[in-house]
Scaffold this active site. Structure first.
Site, mmCIF file in Angstrom:
data_model
loop_
_atom_site.group_PDB
_atom_site.id
_atom_site.type_symbol
_atom_site.label_atom_id
_atom_site.label_comp_id
_atom_site.label_asym_id
_atom_site.label_seq_id
_atom_site.Cartn_x
_atom_site.Cartn_y
_atom_site.Cartn_z
ATOM 1 N N ARG A 153 0.820 -1.226 0.000
ATOM 2 C CA ARG A 153 0.000 0.000 0.000
ATOM 3 C C ARG A 153 0.852 1.274 0.000
ATOM 4 O O ARG A 153 0.452 2.301 0.552
ATOM 5 C CB ARG A 153 -0.956 0.040 1.201
ATOM 6 C CG ARG A 153 -1.928 -1.108 1.244
ATOM 7 C CD ARG A 153 -2.920 -1.082 0.085
ATOM 8 N NE ARG A 153 -3.846 -2.177 0.237
ATOM 9 C CZ ARG A 153 -3.640 -3.401 -0.259
ATOM 10 N NH1 ARG A 153 -2.572 -3.640 -0.995
ATOM 11 N NH2 ARG A 153 -4.523 -4.356 -0.069
ATOM 12 N N SER A 222 -10.827 -0.341 3.137
ATOM 13 C CA SER A 222 -10.042 -0.576 4.354
ATOM 14 C C SER A 222 -9.588 0.761 4.907
ATOM 15 O O SER A 222 -8.888 1.509 4.223
ATOM 16 C CB SER A 222 -8.804 -1.414 4.047
ATOM 17 O OG SER A 222 -9.195 -2.610 3.442
ATOM 18 N N GLU A 318 -5.042 3.870 6.146
ATOM 19 C CA GLU A 318 -4.686 3.598 4.741
ATOM 20 C C GLU A 318 -5.316 4.680 3.863
ATOM 21 O O GLU A 318 -4.762 5.096 2.851
ATOM 22 C CB GLU A 318 -5.214 2.216 4.335
ATOM 23 C CG GLU A 318 -4.992 1.896 2.865
ATOM 24 C CD GLU A 318 -5.591 0.570 2.434
ATOM 25 O OE1 GLU A 318 -5.357 -0.455 3.109
ATOM 26 O OE2 GLU A 318 -6.299 0.562 1.413
HETATM 27 C C1 LIG Z 1 -15.395 -0.742 -1.010
HETATM 28 C C2 LIG Z 1 -13.932 -0.484 -1.254
HETATM 29 C C3 LIG Z 1 -13.060 -1.560 -1.388
HETATM 30 C C4 LIG Z 1 -11.684 -1.349 -1.606
HETATM 31 N N1 LIG Z 1 -10.881 -2.431 -1.759
HETATM 32 C C5 LIG Z 1 -9.557 -2.260 -1.989
HETATM 33 C C6 LIG Z 1 -8.687 -3.384 -2.166
HETATM 34 O O1 LIG Z 1 -9.119 -4.535 -2.150
HETATM 35 N N2 LIG Z 1 -7.379 -3.153 -2.385
HETATM 36 C C7 LIG Z 1 -6.869 -1.881 -2.456
HETATM 37 O O2 LIG Z 1 -5.660 -1.745 -2.655
HETATM 38 N N3 LIG Z 1 -7.660 -0.796 -2.294
HETATM 39 C C8 LIG Z 1 -8.980 -0.949 -2.071
HETATM 40 N N4 LIG Z 1 -9.804 0.134 -1.905
HETATM 41 C C9 LIG Z 1 -9.225 1.483 -1.979
HETATM 42 C C10 LIG Z 1 -9.355 2.142 -3.378
HETATM 43 O O3 LIG Z 1 -10.177 1.375 -4.187
HETATM 44 C C11 LIG Z 1 -8.002 2.296 -4.061
HETATM 45 O O4 LIG Z 1 -7.116 3.014 -3.233
HETATM 46 C C12 LIG Z 1 -8.105 3.014 -5.401
HETATM 47 O O5 LIG Z 1 -6.871 2.947 -6.081
HETATM 48 C C13 LIG Z 1 -8.535 4.471 -5.248
HETATM 49 O O6 LIG Z 1 -8.814 5.003 -6.526
HETATM 50 P P1 LIG Z 1 -9.479 6.434 -6.651
HETATM 51 O O7 LIG Z 1 -9.406 6.859 -8.075
HETATM 52 O O8 LIG Z 1 -10.809 6.434 -6.048
HETATM 53 O O9 LIG Z 1 -8.445 7.293 -5.775
HETATM 54 P P2 LIG Z 1 -8.658 8.654 -4.978
HETATM 55 O O10 LIG Z 1 -9.319 8.399 -3.688
HETATM 56 O O11 LIG Z 1 -9.249 9.677 -5.867
HETATM 57 O O12 LIG Z 1 -7.130 9.031 -4.715
HETATM 58 C C14 LIG Z 1 -6.338 8.173 -3.908
HETATM 59 C C15 LIG Z 1 -4.912 8.727 -3.866
HETATM 60 O O13 LIG Z 1 -4.346 8.716 -5.177
HETATM 61 C C16 LIG Z 1 -3.999 10.058 -5.593
HETATM 62 N N5 LIG Z 1 -4.350 10.151 -7.008
HETATM 63 C C17 LIG Z 1 -5.528 9.821 -7.599
HETATM 64 N N6 LIG Z 1 -5.451 10.000 -8.937
HETATM 65 C C18 LIG Z 1 -4.185 10.447 -9.183
HETATM 66 C C19 LIG Z 1 -3.492 10.838 -10.373
HETATM 67 N N7 LIG Z 1 -4.046 10.775 -11.575
HETATM 68 N N8 LIG Z 1 -2.217 11.289 -10.237
HETATM 69 C C20 LIG Z 1 -1.606 11.356 -9.022
HETATM 70 N N9 LIG Z 1 -2.219 10.996 -7.879
HETATM 71 C C21 LIG Z 1 -3.490 10.551 -7.965
HETATM 72 C C22 LIG Z 1 -4.822 10.969 -4.703
HETATM 73 O O14 LIG Z 1 -4.179 12.232 -4.559
HETATM 74 C C23 LIG Z 1 -4.844 10.182 -3.408
HETATM 75 O O15 LIG Z 1 -3.635 10.367 -2.694
HETATM 76 C C24 LIG Z 1 -11.190 -0.034 -1.699
HETATM 77 C C25 LIG Z 1 -12.070 1.057 -1.582
HETATM 78 C C26 LIG Z 1 -13.434 0.838 -1.356
HETATM 79 C C27 LIG Z 1 -14.366 2.005 -1.247
#
Ligand SMILES: Cc1cc2nc3c(=O)[nH]c(=O)nc-3n(C[C@H](O)[C@H](O)[C@H](O)COP(=O)(O)OP(=O)(O)OC[C@H]3O[C@@H](n4cnc5c(N)ncnc54)[C@H](O)[C@@H]3O)c2cc1C
Length: 338
Positions: A153, A222, A318
């Site tokens: 992570r 998480s 996380e």
């Molecule tokens: C129900 C649920 C289940 C999940 N299960 C998992 C799992 O099994 N495994 C896991 O690893 N994660 C899991 N997650 C967490 C999440 O899915 C991941 O972290 C995912 O990668 C977040 O994507 P996002 O676009 O929503 O990110 P955001 O929340 O928009 O951003 C997350 C981080 O990435 C940065 N970021 C986003 N886009 C960019 C970009 N283009 N350039 C630079 N930085 C950027 C943001 O600044 C922030 O620091 C889960 C979340 C939920 C709600």
């Protein structure tokens, strides 16, 4: 002011000064004022706990290119593509590899930031390079896999020197030689002859059963990282808690499930305002309706403090939690929480 409530899956009703939807690279080069900003994908790993006193860059860069090599497929994917849609896209075109990572919410651009992982597989195994625009140097940069410093992570993209690096595309390599990865307990009963689709279906089924759908119960997945502890510490804990599940990492370190620690500490019923612990999965904190940013930070502090009192283990969020200035630093949680 622009509402962020529908821009993050925890759905706190807060505002940002501005929201800039980024759909082209030229737009990044021409951004007028890039101070005080937060880069956002689909907001499934971000919680805005207060009004954000800055601009949110909402990255929507699209496009998927596939190149076939003799032994692998090379994909170049725009950071605004949806991760699960990409998994489905690859499987539908007979390019297996990503099936264990099905149904992880969020964008492709955020996937390398915390090196998404599930069911025994991590994104870092497939990353060739990550390309992005450095808002300070005002230039495009490409980092090869080793330079991304992937870990559990973690990646270089979470460090402060990359907080103004907008990931624009991710290059992935899916080797043609494939066999199912079934080490994880929930997949262990599948046959070694299972197809990638069968593995994906099982992963989807398990996730839908175990994790709350953010569309129905707002959450950010998480909430805490699973702590990584020295083997000697774990042996000490095991003497007191013989059922503590332990996942060895190497000869010196093990990972223990934060959800187990919270559950066994009896904290599942803990609630502050409308922020609570999910009844099926103690690692997930949920918004039961009208939780405020203060509710969720107070709940997180209470859990961190109690887990520390009981086990001597410091939990670390996380999720990316923000206050009005930006990311809440890690030290804040331990200072106030334990
Ligand atoms: C129900 C649920 C289940 C999940 N299960 C998992 C799992 O099994 N495994 C896991 O690893 N994660 C899991 N997650 C967490 C999440 O899915 C991941 O972290 C995912 O990668 C977040 O994507 P996002 O676009 O929503 O990110 P955001 O929340 O928009 O951003 C997350 C981080 O990435 C940065 N970021 C986003 N886009 C960019 C970009 N283009 N350039 C630079 N930085 C950027 C943001 O600044 C922030 O620091 C889960 C979340 C939920 C709600």
């Amino acid at each position: 002011m622009v509402s962020l409530q529908d821009k993050h899956s925890f759905r706190i009703p807060v505002y940002a000064r501005d929201l800039i939807k980024v759909t082209s690279l030229d737009q990044l080069r021409d951004l007028p004022n890039t101070q005080d900003l937060w880069i956002l994908g689909e907001g499934t790993n971000t919680i805005f706990t207060e009004d954000f006193d800055g601009s949110v860059l909402w990255v929507q860069l699209l496009g998927i290119e596939v190149q076939e090599e003799s032994d692998a497929w090379i994909l170049n994917v725009g950071s605004g593509e949806n991760w699960h849609a990409l998994v489905e896209y690859t499987l539908a075109r007979n390019m297996p590899g990503l099936e264990n990572l099905a149904l992880i919410p969020g964008s492709v651009g955020a996937a390398p930031v915390q090196n998404i992982g599930a069911y025994g597989v991590e994104l870092s195994e497939f990353v060739v390079s990550v390309e992005g625009y450095d808002l300070d140097a005002q230039e495009m940069r490409r980092l090869q896999n080793a330079a991304c410093e992937f870990n559990y992570r973690e990646s270089i993209f979470k460090t402060s020197q990359f907080s103004r690096f907008v990931i624009t595309s991710v290059q992935l390599r899916l080797p043609k030689s494939w066999s199912p990865r079934l080490n994880y307990p929930d997949l262990a009963d599948l046959s070694a002859a299972s197809t990638p689709e069968a593995v994906m279906q099982r992963v989807i089924e398990v996730r839908q059963r175990k994790l709350p759908d953010p569309q129905q119960i707002p959450n950010a997945g998480s909430f805490f990282k699973n702590p990584i502890l020295a083997v000697e510490t774990v042996e000490g804990l095991r003497a007191q808690y013989p059922n503590l599940p332990v996942f060895p990492i190497d000869a010196a370190y093990c990972k223990v499930p934060a959800g187990w620690l919270i559950d066994k500490a009896g904290l599942k019923a803990m609630q502050v305002g409308d922020a609570g612990v999910h009844q099926n999965q103690a690692l997930v904190l949920v918004n039961r309706g009208s939780a405020t940013g203060q509710d969720i930070t107070e709940l997180a502090h209470k859990i961190i403090a109690q887990v520390y009192d009981i086990y001597g283990i410091r939990l670390e969020p996380e999720v990316r939690l923000l206050n009005s200035f930006g990311l809440i630093p890690k030290a804040h949680w331990w200072h106030h929480g334990a």
